[in-house]
Design an enzyme around this catalytic site. Structure first.
Site, PDB file in Angstrom:
ATOM      1  N   ASP A  79      -0.485  -4.357   4.045  1.00 47.52           N
ATOM      2  CA  ASP A  79      -1.699  -4.723   4.761  1.00 47.52           C
ATOM      3  C   ASP A  79      -1.845  -6.243   4.758  1.00 47.52           C
ATOM      4  O   ASP A  79      -1.910  -6.879   3.688  1.00 47.52           O
ATOM      5  CB  ASP A  79      -2.922  -4.078   4.101  1.00 47.52           C
TER       6      ASP A  79
ATOM      7  N   ASP B 221      26.196  15.829 -15.324  1.00 42.02           N
ATOM      8  CA  ASP B 221      27.545  16.135 -14.832  1.00 42.02           C
ATOM      9  C   ASP B 221      27.633  15.767 -13.354  1.00 42.02           C
ATOM     10  O   ASP B 221      27.465  16.603 -12.480  1.00 42.02           O
ATOM     11  CB  ASP B 221      27.825  17.631 -15.025  1.00 42.02           C
TER      12      ASP B 221
ATOM     13  N   HIS C  49       0.840  -1.196   0.000  1.00 46.41           N
ATOM     14  CA  HIS C  49       0.000   0.000   0.000  1.00 46.41           C
ATOM     15  C   HIS C  49       0.878   1.250   0.000  1.00 46.41           C
ATOM     16  O   HIS C  49       1.505   1.581   1.008  1.00 46.41           O
ATOM     17  CB  HIS C  49      -0.901  -0.037   1.251  1.00 46.41           C
TER      18      HIS C  49
ATOM     19  N   HIS D 141       3.411   0.825   3.402  1.00 45.97           N
ATOM     20  CA  HIS D 141       3.246  -0.261   4.364  1.00 45.97           C
ATOM     21  C   HIS D 141       2.596  -1.438   3.644  1.00 45.97           C
ATOM     22  O   HIS D 141       2.235  -1.356   2.462  1.00 45.97           O
ATOM     23  CB  HIS D 141       2.397   0.179   5.570  1.00 45.97           C
TER      24      HIS D 141
ATOM     25  N   GLU E 264      26.140  19.178 -20.019  1.00 41.77           N
ATOM     26  CA  GLU E 264      27.340  18.751 -20.746  1.00 41.77           C
ATOM     27  C   GLU E 264      27.078  18.380 -22.191  1.00 41.77           C
ATOM     28  O   GLU E 264      27.943  18.524 -23.042  1.00 41.77           O
ATOM     29  CB  GLU E 264      27.962  17.541 -20.041  1.00 41.77           C
TER      30      GLU E 264
ATOM     31  N   LYS F  16      23.186  14.305 -20.834  1.00 38.14           N
ATOM     32  CA  LYS F  16      24.412  13.863 -20.168  1.00 38.14           C
ATOM     33  C   LYS F  16      24.553  14.650 -18.870  1.00 38.14           C
ATOM     34  O   LYS F  16      24.710  15.868 -18.893  1.00 38.14           O
ATOM     35  CB  LYS F  16      25.645  14.073 -21.049  1.00 38.14           C
TER      36      LYS F  16
END
Length: 530
Positions: free
Chosen positions: A48, A239, A40, A46, A383, A237
Site C-alpha cells: 500500500d 527422505d 500487506h 500487496h 528415515e 530426517k
C-alpha cells in the site's frame, strides 16, 4: 462537502479492528510531505503506497510493489483515502475484517511533490531505509486504474552545492519499531540481524544476495549420549531432495547439492516468495513428495518428478504429485549473512518468518529429547532424525560432526560403474547394476544390486547407461570373476542410492535394494557410510 474519510469509515468498525478509525470532524493539517509504504499480507500480498495530501493519506495498492526498473511499469489500484494516523500503523487486522491480515511498514519518509493532477502524480521519495524507495516516481491514470513508473533520478539533484551531500528530509512521524533483538546479532558484525520480515532493518551496507551457498552436510552416527542431549536440537530426517532456495525479493531460484538449477522442475515452489513478501533470503531445506495412498513422505513418489524437464510433463506431474519444500535453516536474510549465527539463533529467526504455505512449511525442531523424536520418526515411517549442536555455526559445503544423522535403516549412495544383462523376464534389459564408492585409489567396487527396480526405472536406466558406455572397467583393482562376466561398463557419472543390511568383511553391500537415482548428487559427493 463530503468527508474524505467517509469511504474509509464505512469499511471499518473501531471496535473490531486495530486500525485507527478517527471520528468525523475537521481533518488535521500537515506538511503534505509524508509517505509510507506498507507491506500487506491480506488474501493476496500487496504493498500500500500512501502520500499525505490535504489532511489524508491518498492511497494506491501495488500488487508487485514499487518498480525497480524504469523500463517496467507496475499496476497501481487507487483505493480509499486513509487517515494520517495510518502512517504509523503496523499490526494484525482481524480475519474476516476488511483487509484482514498482517500489515508491516516496508518504508516511510518524506516526499517532494513535482506535479499533482487528477491524472498524474509525480513525486520524489526520500525513504528512511537506505535506497529501498529512494527515487522519482510518477503515477499515471489509465482509465479505471493507474500505473506507477520509476523515472531516472540522481540523489545529487537535490544536493546543496556548498556541501558534499544534502541530507534527506526526515519524517515528522515516528519510525517503525525495530524487531531484531540484540541476542540475534552476528558475531562478525554489530548490525542487528533483522526480525520477522525484517521490514524495519536498515539496508545501508547490505550484502547482495549470494549466488551460491553449498549446503552443510551431516555425518552418519548415533544419538548423542544422554548427558549431551540438551546441547542438541533435533529435526526429522526427511527422505527427499536437498535444495537451497534463493529468494531475491521478486522470485525464487532452487539449486541442489551439486549446483543443479531445478527451479523449473518444481514450479509450485515459485510462490514461496509471496510468503517472504519483498524480503530477500536464502533458505536450506528438503523437497519431498507424498505417497498418494498412505499420505506419507515417499522417495519413490519424488523419483518421478526428479528427472523431468519437459514443461508440459512438469505441469501434469505438478498436479498429479505435488511437492512440498520443508525448510530447516536460514543462511541469508535481508542483506545479511546468517551463517555465522548459532543454529539456535538461525532457527529463531527462521521461525519468526512464519513460512507456511500450500507447498512449503517450516517443521519444528526440539531442544533435547532425541530418543523421543527418534521413536516418533519411526512411528511415522521416516528415515530417522538429524541432531544439530545448538551452538554450531553453518559451514557451507562441509560435512561436520556438529550435525549427526541417525537412521533407522542403512542406506548408501553409490556410483554406477556398469551393469549385467538380465535373464528370464528381464532378458533384453538390465539385470543388475554394478556399484562403487570413491576411495583413495579410485572407484572401489562394493557389489551389485538387482532388486528394487520398477519397469519405468529399468527403462530409464537402460537409456541413461546406453549414452555413457565404455569399453573398460571404471573400478580400481580386480573384481570377482562372476560379477565382471558379461558386464557392460559405463563412465561413472550416475549416482544412486541403495538400502542394505550391512557391510561385509570384504567391503561389499549385503542384501542391497535399489532406491533410485540421485541427480542432486555428484560422484565426488559419495562417501562410504560406516
Amino acid at each position: 462537502m463530503p468527508d474524505k474519510l467517509d469511504a474509509y469509515r464505512s469499511k471499518r468498525s473501531a471496535d473490531r479492528t486495530a486500525e485507527p478509525v478517527p471520528a468525523e470532524g475537521p481533518l488535521p493539517e500537515g506538511n503534505d510531505d509524508t509517505f509510507v509504504i506498507q507491506e500487506h499480507h491480506a488474501r493476496r500480498l500487496h504493498w500500500d503506497f500512501r502520500l499525505e495530501r490535504d489532511g489524508v493519506l491518498v492511497s494506491w495498492a501495488l500488487p508487485k510493489g514499487l518498480p525497480d526498473d524504469p523500463k517496467k511499469n507496475h499496476l497501481a489500484v487507487h483505493t480509499e483515502d486513509h487517515p494520517l494516523e495510518y502512517a504509523d500503523f503496523a499490526g494484525e487486522i482481524a480475519k474476516g475484517e476488511y483487509g484482514g491480515g498482517t500489515v508491516e511498514i516496508w518504508d516511510r519518509g518524506t516526499y517532494e511533490c513535482e506535479k499533482w493532477t487528477d491524472r498524474e502524480v509525480k513525486v520524489v521519495l526520500h525513504g528512511t531505509h537506505g535506497d529501498r524507495s529512494q527515487g522519482r516516481f510518477v503515477l499515471i491514470r489509465t482509465g479505471e486504474n493507474w500505473l506507477i513508473h520509476r523515472m531516472d533520478y540522481s540523489p545529487d539533484e537535490n544536493a546543496d552545492p556548498d556541501s558534499k551531500a544534502a541530507p534527506a528530509k526526515k519524517s515528522t512521524k515516528k519510525t517503525a519499531t525495530k524487531k531484531a533483538s540484540a541476542k540475534k546479532q552476528s558475531p562478525a558484525s554489530s548490525t542487528s540481524t533483522p526480525g520477522r520480515k525484517a521490514t524495519s532493518a536498515n539496508t545501508s551496507g547490505a550484502e547482495p544476495l549470494p549466488e551460491l551457498i553449498r549446503p552443510m552436510l551431516a555425518t552418519l552416527g548415533e544419538l548423542p549420549p544422554s548427558r549431551d542431549d540438551e546441547k542438541f536440537g533435533y529435526e526429522m530426517k526427511w527422505d527427499g531432495l536437498r535444495a537451497v532456495a534463493y529468494a531475491d525479493g521478486t522470485k525464487v531460484r532452487l539449486k541442489t547439492r551439486n549446483d543443479l538449477d531445478v527451479t523449473g522442475t518444481y514450479p509450485e515452489l515459485a510462490e514461496l516468495q509471496e510468503s517472504l513478501g519483498s524480503l530477500p533470503a536464502v533458505l536450506d531445506g528438503e523437497i519431498v513428495a507424498f505417497d498418494a495412498k498412505t499420505g506419507r513422505i515417499s522417495f519413490a513418489a519424488l523419483q518421478q518428478r526428479m528427472h523431468v524437464r519437459d514443461a508440459a510433463q512438469v505441469r501434469r506431474l505438478r498436479d498429479q504429485s505435488p511437492v512440498t519444500y520443508l525448510i530447516f535453516d536460514l543462511l541469508h536474510l535481508d542483506g545479511r549473512s546468517t551463517v555465522g549465527l548459532t543454529y539456535e539463533q538461525r532457527r529463531e529467526l527462521l521461525e519468526s518468518l512464519e513460512l507456511r504455505g500450500p507447498h512449503w512449511d517450516t517443521p519444528p525442531y526440539t531442544g533435547g529429547g532425541g530418543r523421543k523424536l527418534m521413536a516418533e520418526s519411526k512411528k511415522q515411517a521416516l528415515e530417522g532424525v538429524v541432531a544439530k549442536r545448538l551452538t554450531s555455526r553453518y559451514e557451507p559445503g562441509r560435512r561436520s560432526r556438529d550435525w549427526v544423522k541417525v537412521k533407522h535403516s542403512r542406506t548408501q549412495e553409490v556410483v554406477v560403474g556398469g551393469w549385467q544383462p538380465g535373464q528370464g523376464r528381464r532378458a533384453g534389459t538390465i539385470g543388475s547394476l554394478l556399484l562403487g564408492v570413491p576411495g583413495p585409489d579410485g572407484l572401489e567396487y562394493v557389489g551389485q544390486v538387482g532388486t528394487g527396480f520398477t519397469d519405468e526405472m529399468l527403462a530409464d536406466l537402460a537409456d541413461r547407461t546406453r549414452r555413457i558406455e565404455r569399453r573398460t572397467s571404471p573400478f580400481a583393482g580386480t573384481m570377482p570373476a562372476k560379477d565382471s562376466r558379461d558386464a557392460r561398463w559405463v563412465t561413472p557419472k550416475l549416482v544412486g542410492e541403495v538400502r542394505f543390511a550391512e557391510w561385509t568383511r570384504d567391503g561389499r553391500l549385503r542384501h542391497p535394494a535399489w532406491r533410485g537415482l540421485r541427480p542432486d548428487k555428484a560422484p565426488s559427493d559419495v562417501v562410504r557410510e560406516s
